[in-house]
Design a protein around this motif. Structure first.
Motif, PDB file in Angstrom:
ATOM      1  N   ASP A 212     -25.743  27.847 -13.740  1.00  0.00           N
ATOM      2  CA  ASP A 212     -25.629  28.343 -15.119  1.00  0.00           C
ATOM      3  C   ASP A 212     -24.225  28.872 -15.400  1.00  0.00           C
ATOM      4  N   THR A 213     -23.507  28.217 -16.305  1.00  0.00           N
ATOM      5  CA  THR A 213     -22.214  28.722 -16.766  1.00  0.00           C
ATOM      6  C   THR A 213     -22.283  29.155 -18.228  1.00  0.00           C
ATOM      7  N   GLU A 214     -23.465  29.042 -18.834  1.00  0.00           N
ATOM      8  CA  GLU A 214     -23.611  29.354 -20.259  1.00  0.00           C
ATOM      9  C   GLU A 214     -23.362  30.832 -20.558  1.00  0.00           C
ATOM     10  N   SER A 215     -23.714  31.711 -19.610  1.00  0.00           N
ATOM     11  CA  SER A 215     -23.559  33.144 -19.870  1.00  0.00           C
ATOM     12  C   SER A 215     -22.250  33.712 -19.324  1.00  0.00           C
ATOM     13  N   ILE A 216     -21.360  32.830 -18.864  1.00  0.00           N
ATOM     14  CA  ILE A 216     -20.015  33.268 -18.475  1.00  0.00           C
ATOM     15  C   ILE A 216     -19.156  33.303 -19.729  1.00  0.00           C
ATOM     16  N   TYR A 217     -18.313  34.313 -19.843  1.00  0.00           N
ATOM     17  CA  TYR A 217     -17.415  34.497 -20.981  1.00  0.00           C
ATOM     18  C   TYR A 217     -16.919  33.132 -21.473  1.00  0.00           C
ATOM     19  N   PRO A 218     -17.397  32.656 -22.635  1.00  0.00           N
ATOM     20  CA  PRO A 218     -17.064  31.303 -23.100  1.00  0.00           C
ATOM     21  C   PRO A 218     -15.560  31.035 -23.195  1.00  0.00           C
ATOM     22  N   ALA A 219     -14.806  32.049 -23.614  1.00  0.00           N
ATOM     23  CA  ALA A 219     -13.364  31.865 -23.746  1.00  0.00           C
ATOM     24  C   ALA A 219     -12.711  31.609 -22.393  1.00  0.00           C
ATOM     25  N   LEU A 220     -13.270  32.199 -21.320  1.00  0.00           N
ATOM     26  CA  LEU A 220     -12.750  31.966 -19.974  1.00  0.00           C
ATOM     27  C   LEU A 220     -12.979  30.509 -19.573  1.00  0.00           C
ATOM     28  N   ILE A 221     -14.197  30.018 -19.743  1.00  0.00           N
ATOM     29  CA  ILE A 221     -14.507  28.638 -19.398  1.00  0.00           C
ATOM     30  C   ILE A 221     -13.650  27.679 -20.211  1.00  0.00           C
ATOM     31  N   GLU A 222     -13.507  27.968 -21.491  1.00  0.00           N
ATOM     32  CA  GLU A 222     -12.715  27.119 -22.370  1.00  0.00           C
ATOM     33  C   GLU A 222     -11.255  27.073 -21.933  1.00  0.00           C
ATOM     34  N   MET A 223     -10.705  28.253 -21.577  1.00  0.00           N
ATOM     35  CA  MET A 223      -9.315  28.323 -21.147  1.00  0.00           C
ATOM     36  C   MET A 223      -9.107  27.560 -19.846  1.00  0.00           C
ATOM     37  N   LEU A 224     -10.013  27.766 -18.869  1.00  0.00           N
ATOM     38  CA  LEU A 224      -9.880  27.095 -17.585  1.00  0.00           C
ATOM     39  C   LEU A 224     -10.020  25.577 -17.726  1.00  0.00           C
ATOM     40  N   LYS A 225     -10.885  25.137 -18.606  1.00  0.00           N
ATOM     41  CA  LYS A 225     -11.038  23.706 -18.834  1.00  0.00           C
ATOM     42  C   LYS A 225      -9.842  23.128 -19.581  1.00  0.00           C
ATOM     43  N   GLU A 226      -9.328  23.902 -20.499  1.00  0.00           N
ATOM     44  CA  GLU A 226      -8.155  23.462 -21.260  1.00  0.00           C
ATOM     45  C   GLU A 226      -6.973  23.237 -20.328  1.00  0.00           C
ATOM     46  N   GLN A 227      -6.786  24.176 -19.387  1.00  0.00           N
ATOM     47  CA  GLN A 227      -5.695  24.030 -18.430  1.00  0.00           C
ATOM     48  C   GLN A 227      -6.030  23.012 -17.335  1.00  0.00           C
ATOM     49  N   GLY A 228      -7.287  22.615 -17.254  1.00  0.00           N
ATOM     50  CA  GLY A 228      -7.707  21.634 -16.257  1.00  0.00           C
ATOM     51  C   GLY A 228      -7.915  20.245 -16.823  1.00  0.00           C
ATOM     52  N   GLY A 229      -7.365  19.998 -18.009  1.00  0.00           N
ATOM     53  CA  GLY A 229      -7.504  18.677 -18.615  1.00  0.00           C
ATOM     54  C   GLY A 229      -8.936  18.328 -18.958  1.00  0.00           C
ATOM     55  N   GLY A 230      -9.719  19.328 -19.334  1.00  0.00           N
ATOM     56  CA  GLY A 230     -11.115  19.102 -19.703  1.00  0.00           C
ATOM     57  C   GLY A 230     -12.099  19.316 -18.570  1.00  0.00           C
ATOM     58  N   LYS A 231     -11.587  19.565 -17.367  1.00  0.00           N
ATOM     59  CA  LYS A 231     -12.458  19.793 -16.215  1.00  0.00           C
ATOM     60  C   LYS A 231     -12.275  21.204 -15.673  1.00  0.00           C
ATOM     61  N   LEU A 232     -13.271  21.648 -14.916  1.00  0.00           N
ATOM     62  CA  LEU A 232     -13.248  23.005 -14.373  1.00  0.00           C
ATOM     63  C   LEU A 232     -12.861  22.953 -12.894  1.00  0.00           C
ATOM     64  N   TYR A 233     -11.802  23.702 -12.553  1.00  0.00           N
ATOM     65  CA  TYR A 233     -11.323  23.716 -11.172  1.00  0.00           C
ATOM     66  C   TYR A 233     -11.395  25.106 -10.531  1.00  0.00           C
ATOM     67  N   GLY A 234     -11.790  26.113 -11.287  1.00  0.00           N
ATOM     68  CA  GLY A 234     -11.868  27.462 -10.742  1.00  0.00           C
ATOM     69  C   GLY A 234     -12.735  28.347 -11.617  1.00  0.00           C
ATOM     70  N   LEU A 235     -13.127  29.485 -11.066  1.00  0.00           N
ATOM     71  CA  LEU A 235     -13.895  30.482 -11.812  1.00  0.00           C
ATOM     72  C   LEU A 235     -13.377  31.873 -11.462  1.00  0.00           C
ATOM     73  N   ALA A 236     -13.450  32.788 -12.418  1.00  0.00           N
ATOM     74  CA  ALA A 236     -12.991  34.163 -12.213  1.00  0.00           C
ATOM     75  C   ALA A 236     -14.138  35.119 -12.502  1.00  0.00           C
ATOM     76  N   PRO A 237     -14.572  35.902 -11.524  1.00  0.00           N
ATOM     77  CA  PRO A 237     -15.709  36.804 -11.741  1.00  0.00           C
ATOM     78  C   PRO A 237     -15.394  37.977 -12.663  1.00  0.00           C
ATOM     79  N   THR A 238     -14.111  38.349 -12.761  1.00  0.00           N
ATOM     80  CA  THR A 238     -13.729  39.484 -13.601  1.00  0.00           C
ATOM     81  C   THR A 238     -12.441  39.162 -14.351  1.00  0.00           C
ATOM     82  N   PHE A 239     -12.148  39.973 -15.352  1.00  0.00           N
ATOM     83  CA  PHE A 239     -10.885  39.861 -16.070  1.00  0.00           C
ATOM     84  C   PHE A 239     -10.515  41.239 -16.601  1.00  0.00           C
ATOM     85  N   SER A 240      -9.279  41.374 -17.022  1.00  0.00           N
ATOM     86  CA  SER A 240      -8.842  42.639 -17.611  1.00  0.00           C
ATOM     87  C   SER A 240      -8.235  42.368 -18.976  1.00  0.00           C
TER      88      SER A 240
END
Length: 486
Positions: A127-155
């Motif tokens: 389940d990635t639906e409940s992860i901060y959507p902007a985080l997933i979007e940013m990581l995918k944007e920098q990954g050319g549409g794919k996900l290469y990493g995840l961050a459990p926290t942010f500041s």
């Protein structure tokens, strides 16, 4: 005699039943042990923050931590090319899990050094639906549409405000998406009279404010840079920078901004320290701070005798007026990714999956020591304060990252800062206009940068010649007299 025969018969029956029961069940397979290697800046902290909890859930997975401190240590005292040192570290240590941040994640994606996570996510129905959507979007944007990493926290930062002061002085409350112009305009609506130790201020930050660092706050929100690392040109004498410094100067001149004594807090008890912070003591209407402000406020309530609490509010911002739906004050410091071609990818994924999961988030939701949780819906408030505002804006990262600025010689920064401080002081004292001051800064800084780059190039050239000479070859590739036997 009959009794002995009966007992022997009973034992034989029980033994047969036990044997039949054992053989009727398939042999229990021994749980397999796996392992992975991870890079982190401190092994003990890694286990406190992540490893120990993972080990409870996965006792059969062994973790080896390789310390990244060597990246930041120069053996010869020379400036470090951190981008190269980081890449060399990964190549040498071959960690299965690579620790990245907002500044180098995209580069590792583009260099093909990371393993795509989408396959693992689909396989495990993660389940990635409940992860901060902007985080997933940013990581995918920098990954050319794919996900290469995840961050459990942010500041990230937000606008904190004292709702009681706004009510007392009849000023409308701050709202989400405010610009620095709006914040400082609102600050000027509070009274400025009274003793500096007891009066109210419209705006202030934790360690006080000056015209120079207020301008830096404003510029950061708009993504302004004082130099271009690609062209090596100083870019501080522009209309945007002039407006930024004028806004900061007007705010300081209004007396609505809290400016502490030069020496600041000089030591004492924790109670005295918190008492020296005017926002915590209810004397500043607004502040722009990170979530650490919430922890400080909680501590102040606990250690200050007869503390007078106030109603605290939080609004999303500040924002760039040209792009009010985004923020440049969100940072992802722990992006965990799997190294391409890792032989322990499954174990590495189990770790990444766990620390970004709901179970881990529930344990970590009790504090904000490591920032805000990316897994949403678990920690919605802290000490009675709603955390929703920290999730409202989309993170925005400029193309110029810290690795671009690694090209700038360290000597330049040391010489640049005094020039900026000198000229801004003259502007604040009205001995120079902002335009004149920024023109001087640009001219002198450009001369310094040109010289620093020239000196660095000459130094590298001489080092290269020395190395060539030591190997018996000149820069022209001609043998030296020593090697030719002359």
């Amino acid at each position: 005699m009959k009794r002995e025969k009966f007992m022997k018969g009973l034992l034989i029956v029980l033994a047969c039943m036990l044997f039949a029961g054992c053989t009727s069940r398939p042999a229990q397979e021994k749980e397999q042990t796996s392992s992975f290697k991870i890079m982190y800046w401190d092994e003990q902290y890694f286990f406190q923050q992540y490893g120990d909890l993972f080990a409870i859930k996965h006792p059969n997975v062994n973790i080896e931590v390789v310390n990244t401190n060597s990246i930041y240590n120069s053996s010869n005292g020379e400036p470090i090319d951190y981008e190269k040192a980081f890449s060399d570290f990964v190549d040498k240590e071959q960690p299965d899990v690579i620790l990245l941040d907002s500044s180098n994640y995209e580069k590792f994606v583009n260099d093909g050094k990371l393993m795509e996570l989408d396959t693992f996510i689909a396989r495990d129905k993660y389940d990635t639906e409940s992860i901060y959507p902007a985080l997933i979007e940013m990581l995918k944007e920098q990954g050319g549409g794919k996900l290469y990493g995840l961050a459990p926290t942010f500041s990230g930062n937000a606008i904190f405000y004292n709702a009681d002061l706004f009510a007392k002085y009849g000023v409308e409350l701050p709202h989400d998406g405010m610009t620095w112009q709006e914040i400082l305009d609102l600050a000027r609506r509070f009274p400025t009279e009274g003793d500096k130790d007891t009066r109210v201020y419209g705006f202030g930050v934790q360690y006080g404010m000056s015209m120079e660092n207020l301008a830096s706050y404003i510029a950061s929100a708009q993504g302004l840079q004082f130099l271009n690392p690609d062209t090596m040109k100083i870019t501080i004498n522009t209309d945007s920078w002039k407006q930024t410094y004028k806004l900061a100067m007007d705010a300081i001149d209004s007396k609505a901004i809290y400016i502490p004594d030069e020496n600041g807090f000089q030591g004492g008890t924790m109670e005295e320290y918190y008492k020296s912070r005017p926002f915590l003591m209810g004397r500043v209407a607004m502040s722009v701070e990170s979530t650490y402000m919430l922890q400080d406020l909680k501590q102040a309530q606990e250690v200050i005798t007869d503390y007078k609490p106030f109603q605290l509010g939080v609004a999303a911002g500040p924002v760039d007026p040209a792009d009010p739906q985004t923020t440049r004050s969100v940072y992802f410091n722990d992006i965990f990714a799997i190294r391409a071609n890792s032989p322990n990818a499954d174990a590495a994924w189990e770790f990444i999956k766990f620390i970004n999961g709901e179970e881990f988030a529930k344990v970590k939701s009790r504090s904000l020591n490591n920032g805000l949780l990316s897994r949403m819906g678990i920690s919605t408030e802290f000490n009675g304060v709603n955390l929703e505002s920290f999730y409202k804006l989309k993170p925005k990262f400029d193309s110029s990252s810290s690795r671009d600025y690694a090209k700038i010689p360290d000597d330049f920064y040391m010489q640049y800062q005094p020039i900026l401080e000198r000229e801004m002081k003259l502007a604040q004292e009205k001995k120079k206009s902002i335009d004149e001051a920024l023109q001087t800064v640009q001219d002198e800084a450009q001369a310094l940068l040109d010289k620093a780059l020239k000196d660095e190039a000459a130094k590298k050239g001489s080092e290269g010649n020395a190395e060539s000479g030591a190997s018996g070859v000149t820069t022209d590739g001609v043998e030296t007299s020593e090697d030719s036997g002359q």
